[in-house]
Design a protein around this motif. Sequence first.
Motif, PDB file in Angstrom:
ATOM      1  N   GLN A   1     -28.062 -11.375 -17.452  1.00 40.86           N
ATOM      2  CA  GLN A   1     -28.039 -10.202 -16.596  1.00 40.86           C
ATOM      3  C   GLN A   1     -26.646  -9.577 -16.604  1.00 40.86           C
ATOM      4  O   GLN A   1     -25.691 -10.157 -17.125  1.00 40.86           O
ATOM      5  CB  GLN A   1     -28.426 -10.596 -15.164  1.00 40.86           C
ATOM      6  N   ILE A   2     -26.543  -8.385 -16.004  1.00 36.91           N
ATOM      7  CA  ILE A   2     -25.270  -7.681 -15.948  1.00 36.91           C
ATOM      8  C   ILE A   2     -24.172  -8.555 -15.339  1.00 36.91           C
ATOM      9  O   ILE A   2     -23.031  -8.540 -15.792  1.00 36.91           O
ATOM     10  CB  ILE A   2     -25.413  -6.388 -15.123  1.00 36.91           C
ATOM     11  N   GLY A   3     -24.540  -9.327 -14.311  1.00 35.99           N
ATOM     12  CA  GLY A   3     -23.559 -10.185 -13.664  1.00 35.99           C
ATOM     13  C   GLY A   3     -22.934 -11.208 -14.590  1.00 35.99           C
ATOM     14  O   GLY A   3     -21.849 -11.729 -14.306  1.00 35.99           O
ATOM     15  N   ASP A   4     -23.591 -11.510 -15.714  1.00 37.50           N
ATOM     16  CA  ASP A   4     -23.069 -12.501 -16.657  1.00 37.50           C
ATOM     17  C   ASP A   4     -21.999 -11.922 -17.579  1.00 37.50           C
ATOM     18  O   ASP A   4     -21.230 -12.679 -18.187  1.00 37.50           O
ATOM     19  CB  ASP A   4     -24.201 -13.070 -17.511  1.00 37.50           C
ATOM     20  N   VAL A   5     -21.947 -10.608 -17.733  1.00 36.44           N
ATOM     21  CA  VAL A   5     -21.050 -10.011 -18.724  1.00 36.44           C
ATOM     22  C   VAL A   5     -20.105  -8.958 -18.140  1.00 36.44           C
ATOM     23  O   VAL A   5     -19.204  -8.490 -18.836  1.00 36.44           O
ATOM     24  CB  VAL A   5     -21.858  -9.372 -19.874  1.00 36.44           C
ATOM     25  N   MET A   6     -20.273  -8.575 -16.892  1.00 36.86           N
ATOM     26  CA  MET A   6     -19.480  -7.476 -16.328  1.00 36.86           C
ATOM     27  C   MET A   6     -18.034  -7.898 -16.066  1.00 36.86           C
ATOM     28  O   MET A   6     -17.710  -9.085 -15.954  1.00 36.86           O
ATOM     29  CB  MET A   6     -20.110  -6.991 -15.022  1.00 36.86           C
ATOM     30  N   THR A   7     -17.171  -6.897 -15.938  1.00 34.90           N
ATOM     31  CA  THR A   7     -15.784  -7.092 -15.534  1.00 34.90           C
ATOM     32  C   THR A   7     -15.691  -6.871 -14.032  1.00 34.90           C
ATOM     33  O   THR A   7     -16.197  -5.869 -13.514  1.00 34.90           O
ATOM     34  CB  THR A   7     -14.863  -6.091 -16.256  1.00 34.90           C
ATOM     35  N   THR A   8     -15.072  -7.807 -13.326  1.00 38.01           N
ATOM     36  CA  THR A   8     -15.001  -7.698 -11.868  1.00 38.01           C
ATOM     37  C   THR A   8     -13.688  -7.090 -11.383  1.00 38.01           C
ATOM     38  O   THR A   8     -13.615  -6.586 -10.264  1.00 38.01           O
ATOM     39  CB  THR A   8     -15.191  -9.075 -11.213  1.00 38.01           C
ATOM     40  N   ASP A   9     -12.662  -7.131 -12.207  1.00 35.95           N
ATOM     41  CA  ASP A   9     -11.371  -6.534 -11.843  1.00 35.95           C
ATOM     42  C   ASP A   9     -11.394  -5.077 -12.296  1.00 35.95           C
ATOM     43  O   ASP A   9     -10.994  -4.756 -13.422  1.00 35.95           O
ATOM     44  CB  ASP A   9     -10.226  -7.295 -12.497  1.00 35.95           C
ATOM     45  N   VAL A  10     -11.867  -4.196 -11.437  1.00 34.45           N
ATOM     46  CA  VAL A  10     -12.134  -2.810 -11.820  1.00 34.45           C
ATOM     47  C   VAL A  10     -11.044  -1.885 -11.298  1.00 34.45           C
ATOM     48  O   VAL A  10     -10.693  -1.919 -10.111  1.00 34.45           O
ATOM     49  CB  VAL A  10     -13.497  -2.343 -11.274  1.00 34.45           C
ATOM     50  N   ALA A  11     -10.520  -1.048 -12.175  1.00 30.29           N
ATOM     51  CA  ALA A  11      -9.568  -0.007 -11.770  1.00 30.29           C
ATOM     52  C   ALA A  11     -10.359   1.133 -11.136  1.00 30.29           C
ATOM     53  O   ALA A  11     -11.356   1.598 -11.707  1.00 30.29           O
ATOM     54  CB  ALA A  11      -8.802   0.507 -12.983  1.00 30.29           C
TER      55      ALA A  11
ATOM     56  N   THR B   1     -26.084  -6.302 -10.336  1.00 30.56           N
ATOM     57  CA  THR B   1     -25.712  -7.515 -11.073  1.00 30.56           C
ATOM     58  C   THR B   1     -26.928  -8.205 -11.662  1.00 30.56           C
ATOM     59  O   THR B   1     -26.839  -8.847 -12.705  1.00 30.56           O
ATOM     60  CB  THR B   1     -24.974  -8.510 -10.150  1.00 30.56           C
ATOM     61  N   ARG B   2     -28.091  -8.071 -11.011  1.00 29.75           N
ATOM     62  CA  ARG B   2     -29.302  -8.741 -11.497  1.00 29.75           C
ATOM     63  C   ARG B   2     -30.060  -7.940 -12.558  1.00 29.75           C
ATOM     64  O   ARG B   2     -31.101  -8.383 -13.045  1.00 29.75           O
ATOM     65  CB  ARG B   2     -30.231  -9.030 -10.320  1.00 29.75           C
ATOM     66  N   THR B   3     -29.549  -6.766 -12.928  1.00 26.50           N
ATOM     67  CA  THR B   3     -30.181  -5.968 -13.980  1.00 26.50           C
ATOM     68  C   THR B   3     -30.093  -6.703 -15.310  1.00 26.50           C
ATOM     69  O   THR B   3     -29.002  -7.108 -15.721  1.00 26.50           O
ATOM     70  CB  THR B   3     -29.488  -4.601 -14.115  1.00 26.50           C
ATOM     71  N   PRO B   4     -31.213  -6.895 -16.019  1.00 27.50           N
ATOM     72  CA  PRO B   4     -31.150  -7.563 -17.330  1.00 27.50           C
ATOM     73  C   PRO B   4     -30.293  -6.769 -18.310  1.00 27.50           C
ATOM     74  O   PRO B   4     -30.243  -5.527 -18.244  1.00 27.50           O
ATOM     75  CB  PRO B   4     -32.618  -7.593 -17.779  1.00 27.50           C
ATOM     76  N   VAL B   5     -29.623  -7.470 -19.202  1.00 25.83           N
ATOM     77  CA  VAL B   5     -28.764  -6.826 -20.189  1.00 25.83           C
ATOM     78  C   VAL B   5     -29.538  -5.811 -21.016  1.00 25.83           C
ATOM     79  O   VAL B   5     -29.055  -4.700 -21.280  1.00 25.83           O
ATOM     80  CB  VAL B   5     -28.108  -7.892 -21.092  1.00 25.83           C
ATOM     81  N   ALA B   6     -30.759  -6.162 -21.422  1.00 27.29           N
ATOM     82  CA  ALA B   6     -31.561  -5.247 -22.234  1.00 27.29           C
ATOM     83  C   ALA B   6     -31.874  -3.969 -21.463  1.00 27.29           C
ATOM     84  O   ALA B   6     -31.832  -2.867 -22.017  1.00 27.29           O
ATOM     85  CB  ALA B   6     -32.850  -5.928 -22.672  1.00 27.29           C
TER      86      ALA B   6
END
Length: 233
Positions: free
Chosen positions: A5-15, A102-107
């Motif tokens: 899911q998005i939560g597995d690959v996203m960047t959390t330190d966002v400008a 965050t729970r949105t699937p990557v696909a």
Amino acid sequence: MRAWQIGDVMTTDVATVREQTPYREIIDVVTGRRVSAVPVVDDFDRVLGVVSQADLLHKVELVGEPHERRLFESRRRHDARVKADAAVARDLMTAPAITAYTRTPVAAAAKLMDREHVKRLPVVDDLGRLVGIVTRGDLLRVHLRPDADIRQDVVREVLQRVLAVREGTVQVTVDDGVVRMVGQLDRRTSVELAGRLAAQVSGVVELANELGFDFDDTALVLGPWPAHPTGIA
């Protein structure tokens, strides 16, 4: 079986910037953090829009040109002229922002980016507050999973947990994300289900389903329902 899911690959330190952040300060943030866009947030970190490099470049693109409205001005030209005159994030940003959870699937996120023609998605919680950001490059990380991890998901989650296939019945190999399944199952529907589920495992680039079957049960599954004993449907 859990897909990435998005939560597995996203960047959390966002400008981020605020609505009243000046043009020059936005450029400082973008160049200083080496990002191509920044979300615009309010005092509660709710996402209002996104300012991208493309939005900022309109001031450079139209420098020296008259900014008076033309008689038959295109929508794109009008928007570019407005942003070229903008001095703060509120007038520069593209709004509303296209966001994901965050729970949105990557696909699903990849399809959303393609459909909306965006290069990144601010990630929000159920209250619309910013928790991360994901880019097209981040989505590709799913295909960096080790072959061993992919094979484990196919064997344990698909074959053993879902289909209850005994260990050793199917030989599974994975090479650079390409999965090959060889063996014999009892039913054709099981072979087809194994193929569909294995193809959905995160990191699978291609699937070679070389499973055989003992009995073709598709006619039974897809055939007409038997008549009700009472004759009433």
